[in-house]
Design a protein around this motif. Structure first.
Motif, PDB file in Angstrom:
ATOM      1  N   SER A 104      15.802 -14.758   1.569  1.00  0.00           N
ATOM      2  CA  SER A 104      16.874 -15.740   1.449  1.00  0.00           C
ATOM      3  C   SER A 104      17.151 -16.376   2.807  1.00  0.00           C
ATOM      4  N   ALA A 105      17.884 -17.490   2.803  1.00  0.00           N
ATOM      5  CA  ALA A 105      18.112 -18.247   4.029  1.00  0.00           C
ATOM      6  C   ALA A 105      18.892 -17.412   5.046  1.00  0.00           C
ATOM      7  N   PRO A 106      18.469 -17.422   6.300  1.00  0.00           N
ATOM      8  CA  PRO A 106      19.173 -16.645   7.322  1.00  0.00           C
ATOM      9  C   PRO A 106      20.486 -17.308   7.727  1.00  0.00           C
ATOM     10  N   SER A 107      21.426 -16.498   8.141  1.00  0.00           N
ATOM     11  CA  SER A 107      22.714 -17.013   8.611  1.00  0.00           C
ATOM     12  C   SER A 107      22.563 -17.545  10.031  1.00  0.00           C
ATOM     13  N   PRO A 108      23.484 -18.422  10.472  1.00  0.00           N
ATOM     14  CA  PRO A 108      23.445 -18.887  11.873  1.00  0.00           C
ATOM     15  C   PRO A 108      23.525 -17.744  12.867  1.00  0.00           C
ATOM     16  N   ALA A 109      24.314 -16.714  12.560  1.00  0.00           N
ATOM     17  CA  ALA A 109      24.433 -15.569  13.467  1.00  0.00           C
ATOM     18  C   ALA A 109      23.103 -14.833  13.589  1.00  0.00           C
ATOM     19  N   ARG A 110      22.377 -14.730  12.476  1.00  0.00           N
ATOM     20  CA  ARG A 110      21.085 -14.046  12.517  1.00  0.00           C
ATOM     21  C   ARG A 110      20.093 -14.842  13.372  1.00  0.00           C
ATOM     22  N   ILE A 111      20.073 -16.165  13.202  1.00  0.00           N
ATOM     23  CA  ILE A 111      19.195 -17.013  13.998  1.00  0.00           C
ATOM     24  C   ILE A 111      19.534 -16.886  15.485  1.00  0.00           C
ATOM     25  N   GLU A 112      20.809 -16.893  15.801  1.00  0.00           N
ATOM     26  CA  GLU A 112      21.225 -16.774  17.204  1.00  0.00           C
ATOM     27  C   GLU A 112      20.761 -15.448  17.799  1.00  0.00           C
ATOM     28  N   ALA A 113      20.891 -14.374  17.019  1.00  0.00           N
ATOM     29  CA  ALA A 113      20.456 -13.057  17.507  1.00  0.00           C
ATOM     30  C   ALA A 113      18.962 -13.045  17.793  1.00  0.00           C
ATOM     31  N   LEU A 114      18.183 -13.704  16.948  1.00  0.00           N
ATOM     32  CA  LEU A 114      16.737 -13.730  17.151  1.00  0.00           C
ATOM     33  C   LEU A 114      16.345 -14.618  18.322  1.00  0.00           C
ATOM     34  N   GLN A 115      17.048 -15.749  18.493  1.00  0.00           N
ATOM     35  CA  GLN A 115      16.775 -16.592  19.655  1.00  0.00           C
ATOM     36  C   GLN A 115      17.063 -15.835  20.948  1.00  0.00           C
ATOM     37  N   THR A 116      18.137 -15.092  20.945  1.00  0.00           N
ATOM     38  CA  THR A 116      18.471 -14.273  22.111  1.00  0.00           C
ATOM     39  C   THR A 116      17.383 -13.235  22.369  1.00  0.00           C
ATOM     40  N   LEU A 117      16.905 -12.626  21.301  1.00  0.00           N
ATOM     41  CA  LEU A 117      15.847 -11.624  21.435  1.00  0.00           C
ATOM     42  C   LEU A 117      14.590 -12.233  22.048  1.00  0.00           C
ATOM     43  N   VAL A 118      14.195 -13.400  21.562  1.00  0.00           N
ATOM     44  CA  VAL A 118      12.997 -14.053  22.080  1.00  0.00           C
ATOM     45  C   VAL A 118      13.167 -14.383  23.556  1.00  0.00           C
ATOM     46  N   ASN A 119      14.313 -14.918  23.923  1.00  0.00           N
ATOM     47  CA  ASN A 119      14.530 -15.351  25.298  1.00  0.00           C
ATOM     48  C   ASN A 119      14.711 -14.194  26.262  1.00  0.00           C
ATOM     49  N   GLU A 120      15.418 -13.152  25.840  1.00  0.00           N
ATOM     50  CA  GLU A 120      15.739 -12.059  26.759  1.00  0.00           C
ATOM     51  C   GLU A 120      14.644 -11.006  26.841  1.00  0.00           C
ATOM     52  N   GLU A 121      13.908 -10.814  25.751  1.00  0.00           N
ATOM     53  CA  GLU A 121      12.880  -9.770  25.761  1.00  0.00           C
ATOM     54  C   GLU A 121      11.475 -10.360  25.783  1.00  0.00           C
ATOM     55  N   ASN A 122      11.388 -11.676  25.933  1.00  0.00           N
ATOM     56  CA  ASN A 122      10.102 -12.341  26.072  1.00  0.00           C
ATOM     57  C   ASN A 122       9.161 -12.022  24.904  1.00  0.00           C
ATOM     58  N   ILE A 123       9.705 -12.096  23.680  1.00  0.00           N
ATOM     59  CA  ILE A 123       8.883 -11.917  22.484  1.00  0.00           C
ATOM     60  C   ILE A 123       7.852 -13.037  22.433  1.00  0.00           C
ATOM     61  N   ASP A 136      11.377 -24.542  20.864  1.00  0.00           N
ATOM     62  CA  ASP A 136      11.679 -24.745  22.285  1.00  0.00           C
ATOM     63  C   ASP A 136      11.537 -23.474  23.098  1.00  0.00           C
ATOM     64  N   THR A 137      11.181 -22.371  22.462  1.00  0.00           N
ATOM     65  CA  THR A 137      10.985 -21.116  23.194  1.00  0.00           C
ATOM     66  C   THR A 137       9.527 -21.006  23.630  1.00  0.00           C
ATOM     67  N   SER A 138       9.238 -19.961  24.359  1.00  0.00           N
ATOM     68  CA  SER A 138       7.865 -19.752  24.820  1.00  0.00           C
ATOM     69  C   SER A 138       7.021 -19.013  23.795  1.00  0.00           C
ATOM     70  N   ALA A 139       7.589 -18.687  22.643  1.00  0.00           N
ATOM     71  CA  ALA A 139       6.880 -17.875  21.655  1.00  0.00           C
ATOM     72  C   ALA A 139       5.731 -18.640  21.012  1.00  0.00           C
ATOM     73  N   TYR A 140       4.642 -17.945  20.769  1.00  0.00           N
ATOM     74  CA  TYR A 140       3.531 -18.474  19.987  1.00  0.00           C
ATOM     75  C   TYR A 140       3.957 -18.493  18.524  1.00  0.00           C
ATOM     76  N   LEU A 141       3.810 -19.647  17.852  1.00  0.00           N
ATOM     77  CA  LEU A 141       4.203 -19.777  16.452  1.00  0.00           C
ATOM     78  C   LEU A 141       2.965 -19.663  15.574  1.00  0.00           C
ATOM     79  N   GLY A 142       2.907 -18.587  14.797  1.00  0.00           N
ATOM     80  CA  GLY A 142       1.769 -18.347  13.922  1.00  0.00           C
ATOM     81  C   GLY A 142       2.201 -18.256  12.475  1.00  0.00           C
ATOM     82  N   VAL A 143       1.268 -17.893  11.630  1.00  0.00           N
ATOM     83  CA  VAL A 143       1.530 -17.745  10.197  1.00  0.00           C
ATOM     84  C   VAL A 143       1.057 -16.360   9.759  1.00  0.00           C
ATOM     85  N   MET A 144       1.937 -15.639   9.100  1.00  0.00           N
ATOM     86  CA  MET A 144       1.593 -14.333   8.551  1.00  0.00           C
ATOM     87  C   MET A 144       2.017 -14.312   7.087  1.00  0.00           C
TER      88      MET A 144
END
Length: 338
Positions: free
Chosen positions: A257-276, A296-304
């Motif tokens: 199901s569609a993620p909440s804005p808070a969930r998206i924010e938590a994941l963006q923080t994870l990508v930026n702070e832990e260099n996912i 806009d992050t440094s993450a590689y965008l793939g398909v799984m």
């Protein structure tokens, strides 16, 4: 009931002659990985029918007339779980009420895992210790699935899909797939004793092939144990456990199901702070959301993909699916080390 059979070559199976006196069961299955396992067991005896189209999400679907007809004419219906396809309970009851049913999450002895509800995942102390010492933790943190425990879970949750409780994406565990091959062969043998030897031999050959494949993929992913990535939804936990890899989080909860804005924010923080390094979308869902959030992050965008979209629908699909997932994770590992 006479019907036309479709034959095709299966690379892992020995051909068995179709007994003239046998009435081969009509078998309806839900998703491509299950189709592949059933096709492995049936071999040259017959071909199952898929009633959820490749590329569609099983979490929500409307049957086409031809797919409803496949259920209506089925002698045996095989599906993962009502918790994966909550909309399916009514059609199975009304269209295939007289058919035999095999719900794969009910098979005794399989490994089951609970949904991870948070946006970000963390290793527990046991997993962290085993990773540190290079151990395979696949079986240490899995719990044996007992039929009565599953029934209790169904009763408690009213058999409605939820992102809490047991994660139904259990086909991504090759050990579960091996158990299911036996259960499928047993069901088919009961319905079609003239071909029982073929079903059981095909299942045994399929199990041997899966053992070899699992060992190969474990070796292939040995350098990916520390590679952490974000998946679209929590569908890959069984694969992670089997091959000692670890998702760092999921964009959506287990039912996609569609993620909440808070969930998206938590994941963006994870990508930026832990260099996912990697974020994976899925072909069943609009990838633009992933691009908008993580472009806009440094993450590689793939398909799984947990279902094998684009793979040939035959007995070889299941193995190809596991290889495809392993390939995505090794690409992520290379991106991380680059």
């Amino acid at each position: 009931m006479p019907h036309r059979l479709t034959y095709f070559a299966l690379p892992l199976l020995t051909a068995f002659p179709l007994a003239a006196s046998a009435e081969v069961p009509r078998v309806a299955v839900d998703i491509p990985p299950v189709y592949s396992l059933v096709a492995t067991v049936m071999g040259d005896v017959g071909t199952p029918e898929l009633f959820i189209q490749p590329g569609a999400s099983p979490h929500g679907y409307s049957l086409r007339p031809s797919e409803a007809s496949a259920l209506d004419s089925a002698d045996l219906v095989i599906w993962v779980s009502d918790s994966l396809t909550p909309w399916l309970e009514g059609p199975v009851e009304h269209l295939a009420g007289d058919a035999h049913h095999l719900e794969l999450m009910d098979v005794p002895g399989i490994t089951t895992l609970a949904y991870r509800e948070e946006a970000t995942f963390t290793l527990d102390e046991g997993q962290a210790h085993e990773r540190e010492h290079g151990h395979d933790h696949a079986h240490a943190h899995a719990k044996s699935h007992d039929h009565q425990d599953h029934q209790d879970h169904q009763d408690h949750h009213g058999h409605h899909h939820s992102h809490t409780g047991t994660n139904p994406h259990a086909w991504l565990s090759p050990s579960n797939a091996r158990q299911w091959l036996t259960a499928i062969a047993d069901q088919l043998s009961d319905l079609d004793p003239d071909n029982a030897a073929a079903y059981r031999d095909n299942a045994a050959q399929g199990q041997d092939a899966l053992i070899a494949l699992e060992q190969q993929l474990q070796e292939r992913l040995a350098h990916s144990a520390d590679t952490r990535f974000i998946v679209f939804h929590d569908a890959y936990q069984y694969f992670e456990e089997a091959f000692n890899v670890q998702a760092a989080g999921a964009i959506s909860i287990g039912d996609a199901s569609a993620p909440s804005p808070a969930r998206i924010e938590a994941l963006q923080t994870l990508v930026n702070e832990e260099n996912i390094q990697c974020v994976f979308s899925e072909p069943q869902f609009n990838p633009q959301m992933v691009n908008n959030v993580f472009g806009d992050t440094s993450a590689y965008l793939g398909v799984m993909d947990p279902l094998g979209v684009g793979l040939t629908l035959d007995a070889g699909l299941y193995a190809a699916l596991l290889e495809q997932l392993a390939g995505e994770i090794t690409r992520c590992t290379r991106a991380e080390s680059a």
